[in-house]
Motif scaffolding. Structure first.
Motif, short mmCIF file in Angstrom:
data_model
loop_
_atom_site.label_atom_id
_atom_site.label_comp_id
_atom_site.label_asym_id
_atom_site.label_seq_id
_atom_site.Cartn_x
_atom_site.Cartn_y
_atom_site.Cartn_z
N GLU A 890 91.89 -12.91 33.44
CA GLU A 890 91.50 -13.34 34.78
C GLU A 890 92.72 -13.56 35.67
O GLU A 890 92.64 -13.39 36.88
CB GLU A 890 90.68 -14.63 34.70
CG GLU A 890 89.37 -14.47 33.93
CD GLU A 890 88.61 -15.77 33.77
OE1 GLU A 890 89.13 -16.82 34.26
OE2 GLU A 890 87.52 -15.77 33.17
N THR A 937 87.74 -8.28 34.87
CA THR A 937 87.57 -9.68 35.30
C THR A 937 88.82 -10.23 35.98
O THR A 937 88.85 -11.43 36.32
CB THR A 937 87.20 -10.57 34.09
OG1 THR A 937 88.27 -10.51 33.12
CG2 THR A 937 85.91 -10.11 33.44
N LYS A 939 91.09 -11.51 38.61
CA LYS A 939 90.91 -11.99 39.97
C LYS A 939 92.23 -12.21 40.69
O LYS A 939 92.30 -12.07 41.91
CB LYS A 939 90.11 -13.30 39.97
CG LYS A 939 88.68 -13.16 39.46
CD LYS A 939 87.98 -14.52 39.50
CE LYS A 939 86.54 -14.40 38.98
NZ LYS A 939 85.85 -15.72 39.00
N LYS A 961 87.71 -6.91 40.83
CA LYS A 961 87.63 -8.28 41.31
C LYS A 961 88.96 -8.82 41.83
O LYS A 961 89.03 -9.98 42.26
CB LYS A 961 87.10 -9.20 40.20
CG LYS A 961 85.67 -8.88 39.78
CD LYS A 961 85.16 -9.90 38.78
CE LYS A 961 83.71 -9.62 38.39
NZ LYS A 961 83.19 -10.61 37.42
N GLU A 963 91.73 -9.94 44.17
CA GLU A 963 91.53 -10.42 45.52
C GLU A 963 92.70 -10.13 46.46
O GLU A 963 92.50 -9.88 47.64
CB GLU A 963 91.25 -11.94 45.49
CG GLU A 963 89.97 -12.29 44.72
CD GLU A 963 89.79 -13.78 44.55
OE1 GLU A 963 90.75 -14.53 44.88
OE2 GLU A 963 88.72 -14.21 44.10
#
Length: 1013
Positions: A890, A937, A939, A961, A963
């Motif tokens: 993540e 996943t 981010k 995902k 950003e």
């Protein structure tokens, strides 16, 4: 527990036997996918190269070659499967597993996150390394040529003059000056033509420079059309062709000039050649004046105008000036003679060299008459016969060829030019010292090849002089026809009985007629390497060559060697590297004095008979034997006690290695764990071998094992562990004793690879399962593949005050430079700690990973955070980060908002004051490459800002995902955006690019972006 492990090991052993067909079907599907991907890429490349200003990247061409090789390997594997027996099935199943992994890796590589093409317009040539003459004549000629280049009506310029007068040097300086001029956009291309050139060879040279692949185009007219279009798209360019010997038709080559394209400069010894090529302006390079010649002579002698250098004594100066005058103003002669006399302060030596120049009586002919006596004098001034032999040996290579120093030194050793010494390394050192001496006297030039390997090169006139020396009756006679694109062997009449060395390397010879006996009773060296069309050697060819000592057939396509090879009883070196079609080598039993045998990369199906009889063998390399049917007897190496270098894919006993008291380089597999431990203990007692790559395979005694590994010869110390259960420093041995035994690790190990092992430790960490690693200080690379039970690399318990760090661990984690983790299903963290603030600072003080340069993690699906907040502060040497197929990740760098950053530690990495950076900035000053692939996943790379001034590449693929990108920001409010000057490309999908959030939206339009689908 022992029964369970035994059953597990047996399952592993017999699974390949039962599942071979299934694996072949799986592999076939992957090969079909690879083939389809190859077709698509080739179509894209060919279209782009023909219709646009694009060219294929080097890594794409390498990938295509690897795919072709893998497809060929699969065809061979399918055939072998149909003919195999029971244990062959196990071997082939293991090979199929390896090929599946390699195919998967090629499929992944085939996505090319950075794209498959370069824009030709964006690429500029590199300056050439050359001498910068300062004389008036040189300056006037350079200015004259620059003025002519500005004339739009002149498209071809000729530079001519006698050999050694400085034409090439002048053209090199012009090349470097033109690179700085914006009107040619850096499209300045240098091609060395040489005496044996042809239309096709000239086309290849130009195409290589502009990034055009003509390897699949045989028709001369089509080749010219492709080359014409590639050059024409550049609008302006300058093509410099150096050392042109004969005229050629510019249109037949495919060079657009004038209104259709650019300009061309040629250098030649002949004005007539310049005129026939069509030069509209010709500039003659005249010899230097006496004043300029003396200035150049003293500069190269080390007695120039610099106040720090020693002044030439007056009594020597008068003689030295006469020596300089004898060089007739020819820069090549001046530089060579000055190099020869550098450091000589004895007046008698100066008188002697002047006398030699005056008495020189070599053959005189037109352009060579002035410079040859000078070059020959430099040769005779070597005095040492060994230096002279090594110098002459270099002329056996093609004209203008960059000869790798390592290869040349090995050849010197084979020829017996190096004094017998206590070790091979001492001989190698002496070989390099010899090359240094030849460079210092300017008879060889120092250079590098395209792979940045250190090489030497002979000036073409010096090479001509060397060949002329070897044609003299009082010297060893050479026949040199290297790199001349010969289609057939030289005529029988050229094979005189007094020949000592014959070089036919790098030609297109396809056969040797059986009716030609090539009777050469004194021949000692025969070099036929890189004749890739050569498929067979008749029995008669080795007859009447009783003195042959060195035979090099490397990288030919010969399929069998004749039995007459066994009659070469004086053979010292037999080189067969890369003969992939060679299936059989006759008995070597009679070759009692053989010292070098290279079988690496051959297609032999069984090890040649007689290797145990080669008791004088010094070097044996036999890796990459992909078609081998079975291993040789385990005692094959027992009698080879004089080996200095051994590279083998076979298992070997420690007792055999112990007999090899001179062994310095070893690559191979150990027969058992006890043999491995004995090897380690013996090394620590006696210091041999210096370099090693040792594989310890838990299943070695029960199956043929991995015969397909291709270890290269390198200067490193490596251990590879496969198929073991590792438990607290012990090894549970499968299928053998089903018991635990201690594993000893070499204290000076530099690289460790662990694959298909099960780890059992009290805290499920890698280092606690192998505690013998902790005190290592030289370990640079760790690679872990498909191992179960590893939850982290290191787990550190902490109390309320500090972390508990085992003694010696800090040194280990400081020395580590590369960490590669593949398919570790249990791993959660790199370093697992749950410290309070004080403990975190303690960890930082230990400097974990402070020398880490490369980190690669693939298929480690349980990792959620790559770097904890305290760890990035130690990564100031980090250069590459590659994270792929990690479904759970993540964050790359997590952020702890409460943690305070050490501003003083941060500021040392950049010259800017630390006050320019926010307290949450991550500073990685050497980070160059970030590739993030298939991370569904992910981010955040980092929630704050990252300052990475060296960043070159960012690749983002399959990160839906993500950003934002934290790399691009101003140093402070109101300042311009900080975009790394070296940044070449951000490779990303258009969809992701549009969805990213930007702290500074203007960055989006300023970044170099390539989109993938």
């Amino acid at each position: 527990m022992a029964d369970m492990l035994a059953n597990l090991a047996k399952e592993r052993l017999w699974e390949p036997y039962r599942g071979l067909e299934k694996k072949i079907v799986n592999l076939k599907g992957k090969m079909e996918l690879l083939g389809s991907r190859k077709v698509d890429i080739v179509a894209t490349i060919e279209d782009a190269e023909f219709h646009s200003s694009k060219k294929r990247k080097t890594e794409v061409q390498t990938w295509l070659c690897n795919v072709n090789n893998k497809l060929e390997d699969f065809q061979s594997l399918e055939k072998d499967v149909q003919e195999c027996g029971r244990f062959d099935r196990i071997k082939l199943a293991n090979f199929a597993d390896t090929m599946i992994e390699e195919a998967e890796e090629l499929i992944k590589q085939g996505k090319f996150p950075e794209g498959v093409l370069h824009n030709i317009y964006e690429e500029k040539g590199e300056p050439l390394v050359t001498t910068n003459f300062k004389g008036q004549v040189f300056r006037q000629n350079s200015e004259n040529i620059s003025e002519i280049l500005r004339n739009d009506e002149v498209s071809i310029i000729g530079i001519y003059g006698m050999g050694g007068v400085g034409k090439t040097t002048m053209a090199m300086n012009i090349h470097n000056e033109l690179l700085q001029e914006s009107r040619f956009s850096g499209h300045i291309y240098w091609v060395t033509v040489s005496q044996d050139s042809s239309i096709q060879k000239l086309q290849n040279g130009i195409a290589e420079n502009v990034g055009l692949d003509l390897s699949c185009v045989n028709d001369e007219i089509k080749r010219a059309a492709k080359l014409f279009q590639a050059l024409k798209r550049m609008n302006t360019f300058v093509l410099i062709l150096d050392d042109v010997w004969s005229n050629f038709d510019v249109k037949k080559v495919g060079i657009p000039l004038g209104n259709d394209g650019g300009k061309m400069i040629i250098t030649s010894r002949s004005l007539e050649v310049c005129r026939r090529v069509g030069c509209q302006k010709n500039v003659k390079v005249n010899p230097l004046s006496n004043v300029e010649a003396w200035d150049l002579f003293t500069e190269k002698l080390g007695h120039g105008n610099n106040n720090d250098v020693q002044v030439i004594p007056i009594e020597i100066e008068k003689i030295a000036m006469k020596v300089a005058e004898r060089c007739a103003g020819l820069p090549l002669g001046i530089i060579t003679m000055a190099g020869c006399m550098k450091g000589v302060n004895d007046i008698f030596e100066w008188k002697d060299v002047l006398q030699e120049l005056e008495e020189s009586s070599m053959m005189q002919d037109d352009m060579k008459s002035e410079v040859f006596p000078i070059l020959h004098c430099s040769y005779t001034r070597l005095r040492d016969p060994r230096l002279q032999k090594c110098f002459l040996y270099c002329c056996l290579y093609p004209e203008d060829f960059e000869i790798p120093r390592v290869e040349l030194v090995n050849k010197f050793i084979m020829e017996g030019y190096i004094n017998a010494r206590n070790s091979r390394q001492a001989q190698i050192d002496q070989g390099h010292a010899i090359l240094n001496k030849l460079e210092n006297v300017c008879l060889l030039e120092s250079t590098e090849d395209v792979d940045e390997n250190k090489c030497v090169k002979m000036h073409d006139l010096i090479r001509e002089m060397a060949i002329k020396i070897t044609s003299h009756p009082h010297h060893d006679r050479f026949m040199v026809k290297a790199g001349m694109q010969l289609r057939k062997m030289p005529e029988l009449s050229e094979w005189s009985e007094d020949l000592d060395k014959v070089s036919l390397m790098r030609n297109c010879i396809d056969q040797i007629s059986p009716c030609e006996l090539y009777k050469c009773l004194k021949l000692t060296t025969l070099l036929l390497q890189k004749n890739r069309l050569l498929r067979g050697i008749p029995y008669s060819f080795f007859m009447f060559k009783p003195s042959l000592r060195v035979l090099d057939l490397s990288y030919t396509n010969i399929e069998n060697l004749p039995d007459s090879l066994s009659t070469l009883e004086n053979l010292n070196a037999l080189m067969l590297k890369g003969c992939g079609e060679l299936s059989f080598v006759p008995s070597l039993s009679n070759l009692k004095v053989l010292r070098e045998l290279e079988l690496t990369g051959t297609g032999i199906k069984q090890v040649p008979v007689g290797i145990p009889n080669l008791v004088k063998l010094k070097c044996l390399t036999m890796s990459g034997l992909k078609k081998l049917r079975s291993e040789p007897p385990i005692d094959m190496f027992a009698s080879l006690s004089h080996l200095q270098l051994l590279m083998t894919p076979f298992s070997i006993r420690a007792m055999d290695l112990e007999r090899m008291k001179q062994l310095e380089e070893f690559g191979g597999k150990m027969f058992s764990l006890s043999d491995f431990n004995n090897f380690v203990a013996n090394r620590e007692c006696y210091g041999q071998p210096i370099f090693f790559r040792v594989t310890l395979n838990g299943l070695t005694s029960d199956c043929v094992g991995d015969l397909y590994e291709y270890p290269v010869i390198f200067s490193s110390k490596e251990v590879i562990l496969k198929d073991y259960c590792l438990k607290g420093g012990n090894v549970v041995q499968p299928l053998r004793e089903q018991s635990e035994a201690v594993i000893n690790i070499p204290r000076d190990m530099q690289r460790l690879e662990v694959s298909w092992c099960d780890f059992i430790s009290s805290d499920n960490s890698f280092l606690n399962a192998l505690p013998s690693l902790i005190n290592l200080t030289d370990l640079k690379i760790v690679k872990i593949v498909s191992c179960d039970g590893i939850e982290c690399i290191l787990r550190l318990p902490s109390n309320c005050q500090e972390l508990i760090v085992p003694e010696g661990l800090g040194s280990l984690l400081k020395s580590l430079e590369n960490l590669e983790l593949y398919n570790l299903k249990d791993i959660v963290n790199l370093i697992d700690i749950q410290p309070n603030t004080e403990a975190s600072l303690t960890a930082l003080s230990h400097g974990f990973f402070t020398n880490m340069k490369k980190l690669r993690i693939e298929h480690c699906c349980q990792i959620k955070v790559l770097f904890p907040p305290w760890l990035w502060k130690n990564l100031h040497h980090l250069e590459h980060v590659v994270v792929s197929y990690c479904e759970g990740i993540e964050e790359i760098i997590s952020e702890n908002e409460e943690e305070e950053v050490d501003q003083e530690a941060s500021s040392q990495y950049l010259s800017s004051p630390s006050s320019l950076f926010a307290s949450t900035d991550v500073i990685l000053p050497k980070l160059r490459v970030v590739h993030l692939t298939e991370l569904p996943t992910l981010k955040s790379i980092y929630k704050g800002r990252m300052t990475c001034v060296s960043l070159e590449e960012i690749g983002l693929c399959g990160c839906p995902k993500l950003e934002r990108l934290p790399f691009f920001h101003p140093l402070r409010d109101g300042e311009p955006l900080l975009i790394p000057h070296a940044l070449r490309s951000i490779y990303v999908s258009r969809e992701l690019w549009e969805s990213l959030e930007w702290d500074y939206p203007q960055a989006k339009s300023m970044l170099p972006t390539e989109f993938h689908t």
